[in-house]
Design a protein around this motif. Sequence first.
Motif: not given
Ligand SMILES: C[S@@+](CC[C@H](N)C(=O)[O-])C[C@H]1O[C@@H](n2cnc3c(N)ncnc32)[C@H](O)[C@@H]1O
Length: 203
Positions: A1-2, A8-10, A12-14, A24-26, A44-46, A63-66, A88-93, A107-109
């Motif tokens: 994860m860059s 940026f996300f950490e 926001q999450f803090r 929940l979001n929309l 999954c974010g938070l 699973v999330d990188g944060s 916790q995992a970097d979804l790039a790998r 909001g991930l792909l």
């Molecule tokens: C826009 S947020 C969406 C979070 C949640 N799904 C939601 O709807 O509130 C994007 C999420 O993707 C995660 N993320 C972005 N790139 C990632 C990566 N390479 N590996 C793991 N998580 C990643 C961020 O940490 C963040 O929690």
Amino acid sequence: MSQHSLEFFEAQFRRQVAEHELALNLFEERSLPHLRGRVLDLGCGLGNLSLVAARRGCQVHAVDGSSIAIAHLGAEAARGGLAVRAEQADLARWQVPACYDTIVSIGLLMFFPRERALALLDEVLAHVEPGGTLFLNALVEGTSFYGMFEPGDFYLFAPGELAERSRAAGFLVLHSMRDEVFAAPGGAEKRFDTLIASAPPAR
Ligand SMILES: C[S@@+](CC[C@H](N)C(=O)[O-])C[C@H]1O[C@@H](n2cnc3c(N)ncnc32)[C@H](O)[C@@H]1O
């Protein structure tokens, strides 16, 4: 994860945890009627959705990188005695390790270069159980807000691309919400596609 996306996300999450902004979001709301059985919440974010899914009897792998997000989710799940595996995992790998009745990725792909974004999408498509449900949401072309991206390290899907690629993998598209526009900071726009699809009965 860059590093940029992570910071940026950490931040926001803090803030969201401190201010108890955990609704929940929309898009998460829209996924609720489709959650069933073993659920993968990818990015999954938070974990607000993961917690609701588990309270409804699903077994959730989130699973999330944060590390902040995963620590928060793990603690909430433990407090509620909920069936959530928070990883916790970097979804790039990362490889999808099993098949699931429901895969949700909101909001991930778009957080990967094109090749990785499409490879991860293919992996997701291959790991929804026959007859299971896929709920996907990602930013599409025309989005003009880039605050959370590392330059050159993201991919905006073409409108309709998620649906086309899912159909090509044999999925039945139940709802395709295409190119929905939302205001973003600085007068910019975020444009999203959201897809709800059913996996073919047998592959
Ligand atoms: C826009 S947020 C969406 C979070 C949640 N799904 C939601 O709807 O509130 C994007 C999420 O993707 C995660 N993320 C972005 N790139 C990632 C990566 N390479 N590996 C793991 N998580 C990643 C961020 O940490 C963040 O929690």
